[in-house]
Design a protein around this motif. Structure first.
Motif, PDB file in Angstrom:
ATOM      1  N   GLU A 297       0.857  -1.187   0.000  1.00 20.28           N
ATOM      2  CA  GLU A 297       0.000   0.000   0.000  1.00 20.28           C
ATOM      3  C   GLU A 297       0.887   1.228   0.000  1.00 20.28           C
ATOM      4  O   GLU A 297       1.895   1.276   0.705  1.00 20.28           O
ATOM      5  N   HIS A 298       0.463   2.219  -0.826  1.00 21.71           N
ATOM      6  CA  HIS A 298       1.267   3.440  -0.901  1.00 21.71           C
ATOM      7  C   HIS A 298       0.341   4.647  -0.937  1.00 21.71           C
ATOM      8  O   HIS A 298      -0.573   4.723  -1.755  1.00 21.71           O
ATOM      9  N   THR A 299       0.502   5.552  -0.027  1.00 23.23           N
ATOM     10  CA  THR A 299      -0.257   6.803   0.003  1.00 23.23           C
ATOM     11  C   THR A 299       0.617   7.913  -0.534  1.00 23.23           C
ATOM     12  O   THR A 299       1.737   8.116  -0.035  1.00 23.23           O
ATOM     13  N   ASN A 300       0.090   8.609  -1.567  1.00 25.40           N
ATOM     14  CA  ASN A 300       0.883   9.658  -2.216  1.00 25.40           C
ATOM     15  C   ASN A 300       0.115  10.974  -2.155  1.00 25.40           C
ATOM     16  O   ASN A 300      -1.043  11.041  -2.564  1.00 25.40           O
ATOM     17  N   PRO A 301       0.639  12.051  -1.611  1.00 24.45           N
ATOM     18  CA  PRO A 301      -0.066  13.348  -1.613  1.00 24.45           C
ATOM     19  C   PRO A 301      -0.273  13.835  -3.046  1.00 24.45           C
ATOM     20  O   PRO A 301       0.600  13.681  -3.894  1.00 24.45           O
ATOM     21  N   VAL A 302      -1.463  14.392  -3.301  1.00 23.36           N
ATOM     22  CA  VAL A 302      -1.828  14.844  -4.653  1.00 23.36           C
ATOM     23  C   VAL A 302      -2.115  16.339  -4.628  1.00 23.36           C
ATOM     24  O   VAL A 302      -2.889  16.809  -3.804  1.00 23.36           O
ATOM     25  N   THR A 303      -1.522  17.054  -5.502  1.00 21.26           N
ATOM     26  CA  THR A 303      -1.820  18.474  -5.691  1.00 21.26           C
ATOM     27  C   THR A 303      -2.616  18.619  -6.981  1.00 21.26           C
ATOM     28  O   THR A 303      -2.141  18.249  -8.051  1.00 21.26           O
ATOM     29  N   THR A 304      -3.854  19.116  -6.861  1.00 20.32           N
ATOM     30  CA  THR A 304      -4.702  19.218  -8.048  1.00 20.32           C
ATOM     31  C   THR A 304      -4.188  20.284  -8.993  1.00 20.32           C
ATOM     32  O   THR A 304      -3.536  21.248  -8.592  1.00 20.32           O
ATOM     33  N   ILE A 305      -4.590  20.171 -10.295  1.00 25.05           N
ATOM     34  CA  ILE A 305      -4.149  21.097 -11.339  1.00 25.05           C
ATOM     35  C   ILE A 305      -5.314  22.013 -11.699  1.00 25.05           C
ATOM     36  O   ILE A 305      -6.410  21.552 -12.033  1.00 25.05           O
ATOM     37  N   ASN A 306      -5.174  23.378 -11.650  1.00 24.43           N
ATOM     38  CA  ASN A 306      -6.235  24.343 -11.986  1.00 24.43           C
ATOM     39  C   ASN A 306      -6.474  24.369 -13.489  1.00 24.43           C
ATOM     40  O   ASN A 306      -5.527  24.383 -14.279  1.00 24.43           O
ATOM     41  N   SER A 307      -7.772  24.408 -13.868  1.00 27.62           N
ATOM     42  CA  SER A 307      -8.142  24.498 -15.282  1.00 27.62           C
ATOM     43  C   SER A 307      -8.736  25.869 -15.572  1.00 27.62           C
ATOM     44  O   SER A 307      -9.443  26.450 -14.740  1.00 27.62           O
ATOM     45  N   ALA A 308      -8.481  26.384 -16.751  1.00 30.20           N
ATOM     46  CA  ALA A 308      -8.990  27.704 -17.142  1.00 30.20           C
ATOM     47  C   ALA A 308     -10.487  27.640 -17.440  1.00 30.20           C
ATOM     48  O   ALA A 308     -11.021  26.584 -17.794  1.00 30.20           O
ATOM     49  N   PRO A 309     -11.202  28.764 -17.302  1.00 28.76           N
ATOM     50  CA  PRO A 309     -12.616  28.810 -17.707  1.00 28.76           C
ATOM     51  C   PRO A 309     -12.753  28.461 -19.184  1.00 28.76           C
ATOM     52  O   PRO A 309     -11.836  28.684 -19.984  1.00 28.76           O
ATOM     53  N   THR A 310     -13.908  27.929 -19.541  1.00 32.58           N
ATOM     54  CA  THR A 310     -14.132  27.519 -20.936  1.00 32.58           C
ATOM     55  C   THR A 310     -15.220  28.318 -21.655  1.00 32.58           C
ATOM     56  O   THR A 310     -15.361  28.214 -22.870  1.00 32.58           O
ATOM     57  N   ASP A 311     -15.990  29.104 -20.923  1.00 29.05           N
ATOM     58  CA  ASP A 311     -17.034  29.893 -21.594  1.00 29.05           C
ATOM     59  C   ASP A 311     -17.536  30.976 -20.644  1.00 29.05           C
ATOM     60  O   ASP A 311     -17.425  30.859 -19.417  1.00 29.05           O
ATOM     61  N   ILE A 312     -18.080  32.048 -21.242  1.00 28.98           N
ATOM     62  CA  ILE A 312     -18.736  33.118 -20.483  1.00 28.98           C
ATOM     63  C   ILE A 312     -20.159  33.246 -21.009  1.00 28.98           C
ATOM     64  O   ILE A 312     -20.383  33.268 -22.227  1.00 28.98           O
ATOM     65  N   LEU A 313     -21.109  33.347 -20.114  1.00 30.53           N
ATOM     66  CA  LEU A 313     -22.516  33.488 -20.484  1.00 30.53           C
ATOM     67  C   LEU A 313     -23.037  34.840 -20.004  1.00 30.53           C
ATOM     68  O   LEU A 313     -22.633  35.331 -18.945  1.00 30.53           O
ATOM     69  N   LEU A 314     -23.949  35.426 -20.788  1.00 29.65           N
ATOM     70  CA  LEU A 314     -24.606  36.685 -20.420  1.00 29.65           C
ATOM     71  C   LEU A 314     -26.112  36.446 -20.468  1.00 29.65           C
ATOM     72  O   LEU A 314     -26.656  36.037 -21.498  1.00 29.65           O
ATOM     73  N   SER A 315     -26.788  36.683 -19.362  1.00 30.42           N
ATOM     74  CA  SER A 315     -28.204  36.308 -19.233  1.00 30.42           C
ATOM     75  C   SER A 315     -29.119  37.066 -20.185  1.00 30.42           C
ATOM     76  O   SER A 315     -30.189  36.575 -20.547  1.00 30.42           O
ATOM     77  N   ASN A 316     -28.734  38.266 -20.613  1.00 29.52           N
ATOM     78  CA  ASN A 316     -29.573  39.065 -21.508  1.00 29.52           C
ATOM     79  C   ASN A 316     -28.682  39.945 -22.362  1.00 29.52           C
ATOM     80  O   ASN A 316     -27.710  40.523 -21.871  1.00 29.52           O
ATOM     81  N   GLN A 317     -29.006  40.049 -23.643  1.00 30.22           N
ATOM     82  CA  GLN A 317     -28.193  40.856 -24.549  1.00 30.22           C
ATOM     83  C   GLN A 317     -29.020  41.898 -25.291  1.00 30.22           C
ATOM     84  O   GLN A 317     -28.600  42.414 -26.315  1.00 30.22           O
ATOM     85  N   GLU A 318     -30.218  42.217 -24.774  1.00 28.53           N
ATOM     86  CA  GLU A 318     -31.076  43.235 -25.391  1.00 28.53           C
ATOM     87  C   GLU A 318     -31.507  44.252 -24.341  1.00 28.53           C
ATOM     88  O   GLU A 318     -31.802  43.896 -23.199  1.00 28.53           O
ATOM     89  N   ILE A 319     -31.563  45.525 -24.760  1.00 33.98           N
ATOM     90  CA  ILE A 319     -32.040  46.584 -23.871  1.00 33.98           C
ATOM     91  C   ILE A 319     -32.950  47.510 -24.666  1.00 33.98           C
ATOM     92  O   ILE A 319     -32.798  47.659 -25.880  1.00 33.98           O
ATOM     93  N   ASN A 320     -33.887  48.128 -23.977  1.00 30.54           N
ATOM     94  CA  ASN A 320     -34.743  49.127 -24.609  1.00 30.54           C
ATOM     95  C   ASN A 320     -33.995  50.440 -24.747  1.00 30.54           C
ATOM     96  O   ASN A 320     -33.159  50.789 -23.908  1.00 30.54           O
ATOM     97  N   GLU A 321     -34.299  51.156 -25.784  1.00 27.63           N
ATOM     98  CA  GLU A 321     -33.693  52.469 -25.958  1.00 27.63           C
ATOM     99  C   GLU A 321     -34.225  53.449 -24.911  1.00 27.63           C
ATOM    100  O   GLU A 321     -35.282  53.243 -24.311  1.00 27.63           O
ATOM    101  N   GLY A 322     -33.451  54.515 -24.702  1.00 27.35           N
ATOM    102  CA  GLY A 322     -33.909  55.599 -23.840  1.00 27.35           C
ATOM    103  C   GLY A 322     -33.780  55.361 -22.352  1.00 27.35           C
ATOM    104  O   GLY A 322     -34.190  56.208 -21.559  1.00 27.35           O
ATOM    105  N   LEU A 323     -33.196  54.234 -21.920  1.00 25.68           N
ATOM    106  CA  LEU A 323     -33.070  53.959 -20.487  1.00 25.68           C
ATOM    107  C   LEU A 323     -31.872  54.705 -19.907  1.00 25.68           C
ATOM    108  O   LEU A 323     -30.886  54.962 -20.594  1.00 25.68           O
ATOM    109  N   PRO A 324     -31.909  55.048 -18.608  1.00 29.87           N
ATOM    110  CA  PRO A 324     -30.834  55.863 -18.018  1.00 29.87           C
ATOM    111  C   PRO A 324     -29.518  55.101 -17.888  1.00 29.87           C
ATOM    112  O   PRO A 324     -29.478  53.862 -17.929  1.00 29.87           O
ATOM    113  N   VAL A 325     -28.442  55.865 -17.703  1.00 23.22           N
ATOM    114  CA  VAL A 325     -27.119  55.284 -17.486  1.00 23.22           C
ATOM    115  C   VAL A 325     -27.150  54.419 -16.226  1.00 23.22           C
ATOM    116  O   VAL A 325     -27.746  54.791 -15.214  1.00 23.22           O
ATOM    117  N   GLY A 326     -26.497  53.264 -16.287  1.00 21.62           N
ATOM    118  CA  GLY A 326     -26.465  52.359 -15.144  1.00 21.62           C
ATOM    119  C   GLY A 326     -27.538  51.292 -15.175  1.00 21.62           C
ATOM    120  O   GLY A 326     -27.622  50.466 -14.266  1.00 21.62           O
TER     121      GLY A 326
END
Length: 407
Positions: free
Chosen positions: A62-91
Motif C-alpha cells: 500500500e502506498h499513500t501519495n499526496p496529490v496536488t490538483t491542477i487548476n483548469s482555465a474557464p471555458t465559456d462566459i454566459l450573459l443572461s440578456n443581450q437586449e435593452i430598450n432604448e432611452g433607459l438611463p445610465v447604469g
C-alpha cells in the motif's frame, strides 16, 4: 480549483518478475484523475521481498501519495440578456455574467480590448452585472460590441465578445383622413389617407389595422399603404374610422380616427310663392302691383343652404332650410321695374342645385280720379300712368274741370 489533500491508492494486481532477495523492482502506473481534478498523476510503488513466495498476493504493498490538483482555465462566459430598450438611463442593468469552469466558481469580470471590443466604453461591469454607460437611441444604432474577460481564482482567464442589441421602444405615430378631410360624402366608397412614422422601422415594414369600432373587433393586421379604399355602411349617418399602427418591434401607436357623414338624399329646390303669386314655372313672369317688397318662400332639402338674389342691384338673401325643408327670403326697398330672381341650394354633402332665372315685375299702383256727373254724382276712374291711353284720359279730365271752374 478542486481541494484534494491526499489520494489513497491500493494496488491490487501487479505483475512482477522473479527478483532476488533484497532486490528492488520499480513499476510505473498512470491513472486518470478523479472527477473535479484536471490532469494526470504518475504514482510509483516499490515492493521489496526477502523471500520467495509462490503466492503473488503477498507481493503487494500500500502506498499513500499526496496529490496536488491542477487548476483548469474557464471555458465559456454566459450573459443572461443581450437586449435593452432604448432611452433607459445610465447604469441600467443589461444582464448577469456567469462562467463555465470545471474547477472554480469564483470569477472576476472585466471589459478588455481585443476583437469585438469596439463599444466597451459605452458599458460598465459591477461585480457580475453588465450595465449601460450611456443612453442608447435605436435610431442612432441598433447593436454594440463588447469583449469580456472572466478570470478565476487561479488567475486563469477566458475572453468572449458579445453583441448588445438596442430595441426600438418608441411607438409609431400617424394620422388618418377620409376623402382628403371632407366632412360629407354621397358615396359609401371613400378613400382613406394614412400617414405613419417610426424611428426604427421602415414604413414598408409597418402594419396597420382599420375598423369603425375602436376595439378593432374582427380586424386583421395588414401592410401599411398611404391610401386605401374603405366602404361605409349603407345607411346615412356619421361614421368614424379608427386607425392603429404596429412597428417591427411590436410597439403600438395610439388609436387615430377620422369621421365623415354619408348623405345619399338628393337635393331639391321648389319655390312656393313669389310674393302673392303661387309658383307656376320658371318661364312665367310674376307681377306685383304697387309693391316695393317681396317675400319668396319654398321647399328644399332639410338644412340646405340657400342663396336667393335679385338683380339689378345687390339684393341677396342667404338662409338655411328648417328641419322640414321650408325656407323664406324677404326683400324690401325695391324700385318699380323688372327683376331677375336667381335661386341656388347646397346641401352638407356638397351637392348644388340652381334654378333657371325667374322674372319678376314690380308695377306702380294705379291712380284713382273722381269725376262728377251733370247730376252731381261722383264716379271713380282708375288711371294707370304707365299706359299712354291712361295719361290722355287724365289730361282730358283735368282740362274739363278747369273749364267748369273758370268759364
Amino acid at each position: 480549483m478542486a481541494n484534494l489533500l491526499n489520494l489513497f491508492w491500493t494496488l491490487l494486481t501487479c505483475n512482477i518478475t522473479s527478483i532476488g532477495a533484497g532486490a528492488t523492482e520499480t513499476r510505473e502506473i498512470t491513472i486518470n484523475i478523479p472527477t473535479g481534478v484536471s490532469g494526470n498523476i504518475t504514482l510509483q510503488a516499490e515492493v521489496t521481498s526477502d523471500t520467495t513466495d509462490p503466492d503473488t498476493t503477498n507481493n503487494t504493498a500500500e502506498h499513500t501519495n499526496p496529490v496536488t490538483t491542477i487548476n483548469s482555465a474557464p471555458t465559456d462566459i454566459l450573459l443572461s440578456n443581450q437586449e435593452i430598450n432604448e432611452g433607459l438611463p445610465v447604469g441600467t442593468q443589461v444582464g448577469i455574467l456567469s462562467t463555465t469552469d470545471p474547477d472554480s466558481s469564483a470569477h472576476t469580470y472585466t471589459l478588455v480590448s481585443g476583437s469585438g471590443s469596439t463599444d466597451n466604453a459605452l458599458f460598465s461591469i459591477t461585480g457580475n452585472t453588465l450595465r449601460t454607460g450611456t443612453v442608447f437611441e435605436y435610431a442612432t444604432r441598433a447593436s454594440y460590441l463588447i469583449r469580456v474577460r472572466s478570470t478565476d481564482d487561479g488567475s486563469l482567464s477566458y475572453e468572449k465578445s458579445f453583441t448588445i442589441t438596442v430595441r426600438d421602444a418608441i411607438s409609431p405615430t400617424g394620422a388618418i383622413t377620409i376623402n382628403s378631410g371632407a366632412t360629407y360624402t354621397t358615396q359609401q366608397q371613400v378613400s382613406l389617407g394614412l400617414t405613419a412614422t417610426d424611428n426604427g422601422t421602415q414604413t414598408a415594414d409597418l402594419d396597420i389595422r382599420l375598423n369603425t369600432s375602436d376595439n378593432f373587433s374582427g380586424s386583421t393586421w395588414e401592410t401599411y399603404t398611404p391610401t386605401r379604399p374603405f366602404t361605409l355602411e349603407p345607411d346615412d349617418g356619421t361614421y368614424t374610422v379608427y386607425y392603429q399602427i404596429r412597428d417591427a418591434e411590436g410597439n403600438l401607436s395610439t388609436i387615430y380616427n377620422a369621421s365623415i357623414s354619408l348623405d345619399t338624399v338628393e337635393l331639391t329646390l321648389v319655390p312656393i310663392m313669389i310674393g302673392i303669386n303661387p309658383w307656376q314655372t320658371e318661364t312665367d313672369t310674376y307681377i306685383l302691383i304697387g309693391e316695393t317688397a317681396v317675400t319668396i318662400t319654398g321647399q328644399s332639402k332639410p338644412l340646405a343652404s340657400l342663396t336667393i338674389s335679385l338683380s339689378p342691384g345687390a339684393h341677396v338673401c342667404q338662409t338655411v332650410a328648417d328641419a322640414e325643408g321650408a325656407f323664406s327670403c324677404s326683400f324690401s326697398g325695391l324700385s318699380i321695374g323688372d327683376y331677375t330672381i336667381q335661386m341656388q341650394a347646397e346641401d352638407s354633402a356638397g351637392r348644388t342645385l340652381q334654378l333657371a332665372d325667374i322674372h319678376l315685375q314690380l308695377q306702380a299702383a294705379p291712380h284713382i280720379g273722381v269725376v262728377r256727373t251733370g247730376m252731381g254724382l261722383p264716379y271713380l276712374l282708375l288711371f294707370v300712368p304707365a299706359l299712354a291711353h291712361g295719361n290722355k284720359l287724365i289730361k282730358r279730365h283735368q282740362r274739363k274741370q278747369k273749364e267748369k271752374l273758370h268759364p
